[in-house]
Design a protein around this motif. Structure first.
Motif, PDB file in Angstrom:
ATOM      1  N   THR A 115       6.805   9.348   1.095  1.00 10.92           N
ATOM      2  CA  THR A 115       6.987   8.036   0.486  1.00 10.92           C
ATOM      3  C   THR A 115       6.217   6.967   1.257  1.00 10.92           C
ATOM      4  O   THR A 115       5.806   7.186   2.405  1.00 10.92           O
ATOM      5  CB  THR A 115       8.476   7.648   0.495  1.00 10.92           C
ATOM      6  N   PRO A 116       6.078   5.796   0.656  1.00 11.89           N
ATOM      7  CA  PRO A 116       5.492   4.684   1.405  1.00 11.89           C
ATOM      8  C   PRO A 116       6.263   4.392   2.704  1.00 11.89           C
ATOM      9  O   PRO A 116       5.641   4.078   3.723  1.00 11.89           O
ATOM     10  CB  PRO A 116       5.579   3.519   0.423  1.00 11.89           C
ATOM     11  N   CYS A 173       1.488   5.956  -3.274  1.00 16.12           N
ATOM     12  CA  CYS A 173       1.747   5.227  -2.029  1.00 16.12           C
ATOM     13  C   CYS A 173       0.713   4.150  -1.719  1.00 16.12           C
ATOM     14  O   CYS A 173       0.943   3.308  -0.844  1.00 16.12           O
ATOM     15  CB  CYS A 173       1.811   6.217  -0.866  1.00 16.12           C
ATOM     16  N   TYR A 174      -0.415   4.167  -2.402  1.00 19.23           N
ATOM     17  CA  TYR A 174      -1.532   3.306  -2.035  1.00 19.23           C
ATOM     18  C   TYR A 174      -1.146   1.823  -1.973  1.00 19.23           C
ATOM     19  O   TYR A 174      -1.256   1.191  -0.924  1.00 19.23           O
ATOM     20  CB  TYR A 174      -2.713   3.513  -2.994  1.00 19.23           C
ATOM     21  N   PRO A 187       1.829   0.161  -2.247  1.00 22.82           N
ATOM     22  CA  PRO A 187       2.977  -0.277  -1.441  1.00 22.82           C
ATOM     23  C   PRO A 187       2.682  -0.442   0.052  1.00 22.82           C
ATOM     24  O   PRO A 187       3.375  -1.197   0.729  1.00 22.82           O
ATOM     25  CB  PRO A 187       4.016   0.815  -1.685  1.00 22.82           C
ATOM     26  N   VAL A 188       1.656   0.269   0.571  1.00 22.68           N
ATOM     27  CA  VAL A 188       1.357   0.140   2.003  1.00 22.68           C
ATOM     28  C   VAL A 188       0.044  -0.584   2.275  1.00 22.68           C
ATOM     29  O   VAL A 188      -0.308  -0.810   3.447  1.00 22.68           O
ATOM     30  CB  VAL A 188       1.366   1.514   2.724  1.00 22.68           C
ATOM     31  N   TRP A 203      -7.421   1.969   2.810  1.00 20.07           N
ATOM     32  CA  TRP A 203      -6.252   1.571   3.609  1.00 20.07           C
ATOM     33  C   TRP A 203      -6.679   0.997   4.958  1.00 20.07           C
ATOM     34  O   TRP A 203      -5.852   0.535   5.723  1.00 20.07           O
ATOM     35  CB  TRP A 203      -5.347   2.769   3.844  1.00 20.07           C
TER      36      TRP A 203
END
Length: 161
Positions: free
Chosen positions: A41-42, A73-74, A76-77, A110
């Motif tokens: 998960t994030p 997940c990209y 959210p983080v 990221w």
């Protein structure tokens, strides 16, 4: 405390063996979490100090489940894990560079920091039967996975990254 997160997907066992070998070695160096891509998960990404992403190459790209992990997940983080170290392991039937390139582009988005070139293990699976068969990764290749896991764990623990 530092924490290494290893996220993997495996359909025929090859990438799972690689991820488990890296996990076993990394645990001796730092807190390490091993998660299947479908379960990561994030929050797992946010809680980790560094990452090892491991996936199979399917049709010259990352497996769908590994890509789904990155897709989910990209955002959210994004902007929250910049500068953290990462490395890649790819289980490939012949080449692996397409999957490695795809994962590296995501990590670049990221703003993660690659600390080791991708480790690509070639299984030479070329026929439909070989591609779909359970894989057994040779011990010499698993040792490279252990070395990568230990190096990432030690680097995080010592603050090298």
């Amino acid at each position: 405390m530092t924490k290494l997160l290893i996220v993997y997907h495996s359909r025929t066992g090859g990438t799972r063996q690689m991820a488990e070998a890296a996990f076993d070695a990394a645990q001796a160096e730092t807190e390490t979490v091993l998660k299947r891509a479908a379960e990561a998960t994030p929050d797992d990404l946010l809680a980790a100090s560094g990452y090892l992403f491991a996936g199979p190459e399917n049709l010259a790209a990352l497996s769908g489940e590994m890509k789904e992990f990155f897709d989910r997940c990209y955002y959210p983080v994004l902007g929250r894990i910049e500068g953290r170290p990462y490395a890649l392991m790819i289980s490939a039937g012949s080449d692996g560079t397409g999957a490695a390139r795809q994962a590296a582009r995501i990590a670049t988005g990221w703003r993660l920091r690659e600390v080791q070139p991708p480790l690509i293990v070639n299984t030479d699976a070329q026929t439909p039967e070989d591609i779909l068969a359970e894989k057994t990764i040779p011990e010499a290749e698993l040792e490279k996975c252990r070395e990568l896991g230990a190096a990432l764990g030690a680097g995080l623990k010592m603050g090298v990254f």
